[in-house]
Write a protein that holds these residues in place. Structure first.
Motif, PDB file in Angstrom:
ATOM      1  N   MET A   1      -0.646  -9.274 -14.766  1.00  0.00           N
ATOM      2  CA  MET A   1       0.691  -8.722 -14.970  1.00  0.00           C
ATOM      3  C   MET A   1       1.115  -8.006 -13.406  1.00  0.00           C
ATOM      4  SD  MET A   1       1.896  -5.697 -17.327  1.00  0.00           S
ATOM      5  CE  MET A   1       1.509  -4.170 -16.530  1.00  0.00           C
ATOM      6  N   MET A   2       2.180  -8.247 -13.064  1.00  0.00           N
ATOM      7  CA  MET A   2       2.777  -7.552 -11.919  1.00  0.00           C
ATOM      8  C   MET A   2       3.667  -6.148 -12.047  1.00  0.00           C
ATOM      9  SD  MET A   2       4.004 -10.521  -9.290  1.00  0.00           S
ATOM     10  CE  MET A   2       4.521 -11.791 -10.394  1.00  0.00           C
ATOM     11  N   GLU A   3       3.405  -5.370 -11.304  1.00  0.00           N
ATOM     12  CA  GLU A   3       4.101  -4.069 -11.668  1.00  0.00           C
ATOM     13  C   GLU A   3       4.491  -3.636  -9.942  1.00  0.00           C
ATOM     14  OE1 GLU A   3       2.246  -0.378 -12.989  1.00  0.00           O
ATOM     15  OE2 GLU A   3       0.174  -1.323 -12.353  1.00  0.00           O
ATOM     16  N   ILE A   4       5.432  -2.721 -10.036  1.00  0.00           N
ATOM     17  CA  ILE A   4       5.862  -2.222  -8.784  1.00  0.00           C
ATOM     18  C   ILE A   4       5.841  -0.499  -8.968  1.00  0.00           C
ATOM     19  CG2 ILE A   4       7.948  -1.576  -7.162  1.00  0.00           C
ATOM     20  CD1 ILE A   4       8.778  -4.856  -8.123  1.00  0.00           C
ATOM     21  N   VAL A   5       5.213   0.012  -7.873  1.00  0.00           N
ATOM     22  CA  VAL A   5       5.157   1.352  -8.088  1.00  0.00           C
ATOM     23  C   VAL A   5       5.708   2.088  -6.554  1.00  0.00           C
ATOM     24  CG1 VAL A   5       3.175   1.383  -9.730  1.00  0.00           C
ATOM     25  CG2 VAL A   5       2.820   1.490  -7.187  1.00  0.00           C
ATOM     26  N   GLN A   6       6.189   3.208  -6.677  1.00  0.00           N
ATOM     27  CA  GLN A   6       6.606   3.803  -5.559  1.00  0.00           C
ATOM     28  C   GLN A   6       5.273   4.392  -4.796  1.00  0.00           C
ATOM     29  OE1 GLN A   6       9.843   6.781  -5.514  1.00  0.00           O
ATOM     30  NE2 GLN A   6      11.289   5.002  -6.257  1.00  0.00           N
ATOM     31  N   THR A   7       5.207   4.597  -3.602  1.00  0.00           N
ATOM     32  CA  THR A   7       4.060   5.150  -3.222  1.00  0.00           C
ATOM     33  C   THR A   7       3.928   5.981  -1.578  1.00  0.00           C
ATOM     34  OG1 THR A   7       1.857   4.206  -2.563  1.00  0.00           O
ATOM     35  CG2 THR A   7       3.563   2.905  -1.551  1.00  0.00           C
ATOM     36  N   HIS A   8       3.120   6.644  -1.624  1.00  0.00           N
ATOM     37  CA  HIS A   8       2.869   7.400  -0.325  1.00  0.00           C
ATOM     38  C   HIS A   8       1.428   7.026   0.198  1.00  0.00           C
ATOM     39  CE1 HIS A   8       6.702   9.504  -0.087  1.00  0.00           C
ATOM     40  NE2 HIS A   8       6.299   9.850  -1.234  1.00  0.00           N
ATOM     41  N   ASP A   9       0.733   5.930  -0.430  1.00  0.00           N
ATOM     42  CA  ASP A   9      -0.487   5.709   0.201  1.00  0.00           C
ATOM     43  C   ASP A   9      -0.374   4.805   1.389  1.00  0.00           C
ATOM     44  OD1 ASP A   9      -2.954   4.920   0.456  1.00  0.00           O
ATOM     45  OD2 ASP A   9      -3.431   4.233  -1.874  1.00  0.00           O
ATOM     46  N   PHE A  10      -0.113   5.326   2.448  1.00  0.00           N
ATOM     47  CA  PHE A  10       0.090   4.702   3.661  1.00  0.00           C
ATOM     48  C   PHE A  10      -1.243   4.118   4.210  1.00  0.00           C
ATOM     49  CE2 PHE A  10       3.324   8.245   3.855  1.00  0.00           C
ATOM     50  CZ  PHE A  10       4.257   7.413   3.366  1.00  0.00           C
ATOM     51  N   GLU A  11      -2.440   4.561   3.870  1.00  0.00           N
ATOM     52  CA  GLU A  11      -3.626   3.607   4.341  1.00  0.00           C
ATOM     53  C   GLU A  11      -3.752   2.501   3.626  1.00  0.00           C
ATOM     54  OE1 GLU A  11      -3.765   7.327   3.070  1.00  0.00           O
ATOM     55  OE2 GLU A  11      -3.990   8.006   4.998  1.00  0.00           O
ATOM     56  N   LYS A  12      -3.409   2.285   2.345  1.00  0.00           N
ATOM     57  CA  LYS A  12      -3.423   1.100   1.669  1.00  0.00           C
ATOM     58  C   LYS A  12      -2.279   0.008   2.321  1.00  0.00           C
ATOM     59  CE  LYS A  12      -5.669  -0.329  -0.943  1.00  0.00           C
ATOM     60  NZ  LYS A  12      -6.724  -1.278  -1.037  1.00  0.00           N
ATOM     61  N   ILE A  13      -1.152   0.628   2.564  1.00  0.00           N
ATOM     62  CA  ILE A  13      -0.168  -0.238   3.177  1.00  0.00           C
ATOM     63  C   ILE A  13      -0.700  -0.721   4.445  1.00  0.00           C
ATOM     64  CG2 ILE A  13       2.266  -0.165   4.367  1.00  0.00           C
ATOM     65  CD1 ILE A  13       3.253   1.628   1.898  1.00  0.00           C
ATOM     66  N   GLU A  14      -1.177   0.168   5.506  1.00  0.00           N
ATOM     67  CA  GLU A  14      -1.816  -0.160   6.590  1.00  0.00           C
ATOM     68  C   GLU A  14      -2.752  -1.312   6.458  1.00  0.00           C
ATOM     69  OE1 GLU A  14      -4.025   1.985  10.563  1.00  0.00           O
ATOM     70  OE2 GLU A  14      -4.705   2.413   8.501  1.00  0.00           O
ATOM     71  N   GLN A  15      -3.724  -1.026   5.453  1.00  0.00           N
ATOM     72  CA  GLN A  15      -4.538  -2.138   5.276  1.00  0.00           C
ATOM     73  C   GLN A  15      -4.025  -3.605   4.786  1.00  0.00           C
ATOM     74  OE1 GLN A  15      -7.065  -0.395   1.913  1.00  0.00           O
ATOM     75  NE2 GLN A  15      -8.070   0.993   3.259  1.00  0.00           N
ATOM     76  N   LEU A  16      -3.178  -3.630   3.988  1.00  0.00           N
ATOM     77  CA  LEU A  16      -2.369  -4.715   3.529  1.00  0.00           C
ATOM     78  C   LEU A  16      -1.666  -5.333   4.652  1.00  0.00           C
ATOM     79  CD1 LEU A  16      -0.878  -3.707   0.044  1.00  0.00           C
ATOM     80  CD2 LEU A  16      -2.634  -5.494   0.353  1.00  0.00           C
ATOM     81  N   ALA A  17      -1.018  -4.535   5.454  1.00  0.00           N
ATOM     82  CA  ALA A  17      -0.480  -5.083   6.495  1.00  0.00           C
ATOM     83  C   ALA A  17      -1.342  -5.829   7.686  1.00  0.00           C
ATOM     84  CB  ALA A  17       0.318  -3.846   7.674  1.00  0.00           C
ATOM     85  N   HIS A  18      -2.340  -5.337   8.017  1.00  0.00           N
ATOM     86  CA  HIS A  18      -3.248  -6.127   8.847  1.00  0.00           C
ATOM     87  C   HIS A  18      -3.458  -7.267   8.324  1.00  0.00           C
ATOM     88  CE1 HIS A  18      -4.037  -3.253  12.106  1.00  0.00           C
ATOM     89  NE2 HIS A  18      -3.694  -2.463  11.413  1.00  0.00           N
ATOM     90  N   ILE A  19      -3.783  -7.595   7.047  1.00  0.00           N
ATOM     91  CA  ILE A  19      -4.016  -8.826   6.395  1.00  0.00           C
ATOM     92  C   ILE A  19      -2.873  -9.805   6.406  1.00  0.00           C
ATOM     93  CG2 ILE A  19      -4.932  -9.761   4.220  1.00  0.00           C
ATOM     94  CD1 ILE A  19      -6.538  -7.423   3.674  1.00  0.00           C
ATOM     95  N   ILE A  20      -1.601  -9.242   5.820  1.00  0.00           N
ATOM     96  CA  ILE A  20      -0.646  -9.952   5.682  1.00  0.00           C
ATOM     97  C   ILE A  20       0.119 -10.502   6.852  1.00  0.00           C
ATOM     98  CG2 ILE A  20       1.724 -10.110   4.630  1.00  0.00           C
ATOM     99  CD1 ILE A  20       0.372  -8.204   2.475  1.00  0.00           C
ATOM    100  N   TRP A  21       0.356  -9.526   7.629  1.00  0.00           N
ATOM    101  CA  TRP A  21       1.111  -9.808   9.058  1.00  0.00           C
ATOM    102  C   TRP A  21       0.380 -10.873   9.893  1.00  0.00           C
ATOM    103  CZ3 TRP A  21       4.419  -7.617  12.971  1.00  0.00           C
ATOM    104  CH2 TRP A  21       5.480  -6.923  12.479  1.00  0.00           C
ATOM    105  N   LYS A  22      -0.949 -10.841   9.846  1.00  0.00           N
ATOM    106  CA  LYS A  22      -1.640 -12.109  10.693  1.00  0.00           C
ATOM    107  C   LYS A  22      -1.334 -13.386   9.986  1.00  0.00           C
ATOM    108  CE  LYS A  22      -4.933  -9.097  12.768  1.00  0.00           C
ATOM    109  NZ  LYS A  22      -5.802  -8.201  12.721  1.00  0.00           N
ATOM    110  N   GLU A  23      -1.341 -13.550   8.769  1.00  0.00           N
ATOM    111  CA  GLU A  23      -1.229 -15.062   8.240  1.00  0.00           C
ATOM    112  C   GLU A  23       0.452 -15.144   8.303  1.00  0.00           C
ATOM    113  OE1 GLU A  23      -2.861 -14.112   4.450  1.00  0.00           O
ATOM    114  OE2 GLU A  23      -0.955 -13.512   3.375  1.00  0.00           O
TER     115      GLU A  23
END
Length: 159
Positions: A1-23
């Motif tokens: 199941m997919m869900e969208i949540v508002q966030t201020h978890d900037f550490e998680k966004i940073e982690q995702l960005a480092h993976i997703i941006w490279k690909e």
């Protein structure tokens, strides 16, 4: 199941960005530019500063695990801009990007917005995804960015 949540978890966004941006950008941008932009835009401090400027951040969770993120903000009285929309490649083609844009569109419409804009690199295949969803190219821009140039299309659609 997919869900969208508002966030201020900037550490998680940073982690995702480092993976997703490279690909997402390995065939479009140099490794130097990818790393430079990650360091400039995707540190927790940089993301917090963007939040203070009015950017709203979202996480897309798939079975409870963060697999993508987005951000958007108001740029004119009735115009909003999607600044970021990135998903793990495993979710591409499964409706996750459409779900994120539908969520943002609903939020923009509820806030009184009438248009949604975004920039996309002219060589990014994601451009075709946005065009299929009703965005139109309104401008081609070359944006000086330190010692790089961002060669983008500005896309827009009515909400």
């Amino acid at each position: 199941m997919m869900e969208i949540v508002q966030t201020h978890d900037f550490e998680k966004i940073e982690q995702l960005a480092h993976i997703i941006w490279k690909e997402a950008y390995e065939k479009i941008l140099s490794d130097e530019q990818i790393q430079f932009m990650l360091n400039d835009f995707y540190t927790p401090e940089a993301l917090a500063a963007q939040s203070k400027e009015g950017h709203l951040f979202l996480l897309l969770k798939y079975d409870g695990i963060p697999e993508g993120f987005a951000s958007y903000s108001q740029i004119e009285s009735d115009v909003y801009k999607v600044h970021k929309l990135y998903l793990h490649k495993s979710l591409r083609g499964k409706g996750a990007g459409t779900m994120m844009l539908d969520y943002i569109t609903a939020q923009v419409r509820a806030a009184g917005g009438s248009r949604l804009q975004l920039n996309v690199n002219r060589n990014n295949p994601a451009k075709d995804f946005y065009l299929r969803l009703g965005f139109e190219i309104i401008e081609s821009v070359d944006i000086p960015y330190r010692h790089f140039v961002l060669d983008d299309f500005v896309l827009e659609r009515k909400v």
